[in-house]
Scaffold this active site. Sequence first.
Site, PDB file in Angstrom:
ATOM      1  CE  LYS A  14     -15.156 -45.704 -20.073  1.00  0.00           C
ATOM      2  NZ  LYS A  14     -14.204 -46.199 -21.049  1.00  0.00           N
TER       3      LYS A  14
HETATM    4  C1  LIG Z   1     -14.265 -47.402 -21.771  1.00  0.00           C
HETATM    5  C2  LIG Z   1     -13.411 -47.537 -22.980  1.00  0.00           C
HETATM    6  C3  LIG Z   1     -13.737 -48.416 -24.034  1.00  0.00           C
HETATM    7  C4  LIG Z   1     -14.933 -49.351 -23.964  1.00  0.00           C
HETATM    8  O1  LIG Z   1     -16.171 -48.681 -24.029  1.00  0.00           O
HETATM    9  P1  LIG Z   1     -17.520 -49.413 -23.566  1.00  0.00           P
HETATM   10  O2  LIG Z   1     -18.540 -48.352 -23.524  1.00  0.00           O
HETATM   11  O3  LIG Z   1     -17.208 -49.970 -22.193  1.00  0.00           O
HETATM   12  O4  LIG Z   1     -17.810 -50.488 -24.549  1.00  0.00           O
HETATM   13  C5  LIG Z   1     -12.923 -48.429 -25.154  1.00  0.00           C
HETATM   14  N1  LIG Z   1     -11.828 -47.658 -25.227  1.00  0.00           N
HETATM   15  C6  LIG Z   1     -11.475 -46.797 -24.238  1.00  0.00           C
HETATM   16  C7  LIG Z   1     -10.233 -45.996 -24.386  1.00  0.00           C
HETATM   17  C8  LIG Z   1     -12.241 -46.707 -23.075  1.00  0.00           C
HETATM   18  O5  LIG Z   1     -11.882 -45.863 -22.091  1.00  0.00           O
END
Ligand SMILES: *Cc1c(COP(=O)(O)O)cnc(C)c1O
Length: 471
Positions: free
Chosen positions: A113
């Site tokens: 993120k």
């Molecule tokens: C947010 C997240 C995901 C999922 O990603 P999306 O964009 O919601 O599909 C997978 N792994 C981790 C560690 C995350 O923080």
Amino acid sequence: MKYRSTRGGMAPQSFSDILLEGLAPDGGLALPERFPAVDADTLESWRALSYAELAAEILRLYIDDIPRDDLLALTRAAYNASVFGSEQIVPLKPLNRGLTLLGLSEGPTLAFKDMAMQFLGQVFEYVLGKRNATLNILGATSGDTGSAAEYALRGKRGVNVFMLSPHGRMSEFQRAQMYSLQDENIHNLALKGVFDDCQDIVKALAGDLDFKSRYRLGAVNSINWARIAAQVVYYFWGWLRATTAAGAQVSFTVPSGNFGNILSGHIARRMGLPIRRLVLATNENNVLEEFFRTGVYRPRSAEQTHATSSPSMDISRASNFERFVFDLVDQDAGKVKACWKQLDETGAFDLSGLKPLFESRYGFVAGASTHADRLATIRQVYEETGVLIDPHTADGVKVGAGHVEEGIPMLVLETALPAKFGETIQEAIGKPAPIPAHLQGLARLPQRVEVMDCDAELVRDYIKRHVAAQA
Ligand SMILES: *Cc1c(COP(=O)(O)O)cnc(C)c1O
């Protein structure tokens, strides 16, 4: 470049206009009017660029209301060694069995993120400064998104963050990460409830339109277009690092929840990046895997959503999925509306008639992983390569391994580092994950958090006490 809505009811808007908005006024999601094409010569000319330079080249195709030099300054401020630990920003880490990790978790909160949020923090401050405006971000988090937002927006001019988290329900590491921030513009509110209660309060306050406009509330959730656009960059980066010749193909496996990350891969492919397959991996919450297997999209209720050991993928509905469906139905907003109407009325919609296109036209395949798979994969990768992967990445490795093809690199997106999920690592290999050196003192830092009962009025009062109302 102008933006439109997946439901067809929004007048064309610029990037800066949609940046600060959530859902489009018609309830749809913003998308560019077209996907700019990147030809093979252009792609080859990008091989020598740094990550920040590549990001500026790609993002300027989507952002024409920020001058080029300013955009490059923003990407340089977002993507540099002081934020991501090394000049590579996104390192490739070879595993075994034909798989390579795309290291997206080198940022301040150890999860992918950060890749989008760091850019978002820069561009928010820039756009607000130009407009002489301020914005108060209100959000709820169960861990990754809230901390990534806070680290990206800490100390930024014109922005306050009010982040609700469920008191006593995040890992010690996650709490220390968020609550140790001492910046005046960051407000951590720990509510005596669960994540859904926090989210309900955000919805209630943001749904009070008078309050929302008087206190200039905004959001940084997963439907934010700037986040999707920023994520497109690392698919190009991965391709450039994994290939040496024009036209070579690469496949990607993406641990998925809200469909934000893999949507960016889909967009990179639509722009002409030679991606062979996009492999979508879910955990036990396999709404999306079920869609790609059957053509039926059937979101679950909160009660039907399992609490798993890859918690950031524990979603009941995939908030970005509508942007992909828009392409599937040939960008026909009327068909998108019909799907979501059917969803509201019956709890599902059926696009099984289009199933042959999922793989042949869009390159999508999917698979699901379980707790036992996750543990076995973490252990096996560790034993065979010495590399320790986190539980979400393990879901990707497990599913991606089944789709490796001779001569085609398979990049698995590393969506978090193992240090964040110590318990599951302990269970898998019998010892805890190492904590990166610069974070070892984190748990001992003083914490700044306001604990309160789970009541929207208390949160409203808190915001009123900390932000001046606008006439
Ligand atoms: C947010 C997240 C995901 C999922 O990603 P999306 O964009 O919601 O599909 C997978 N792994 C981790 C560690 C995350 O923080």
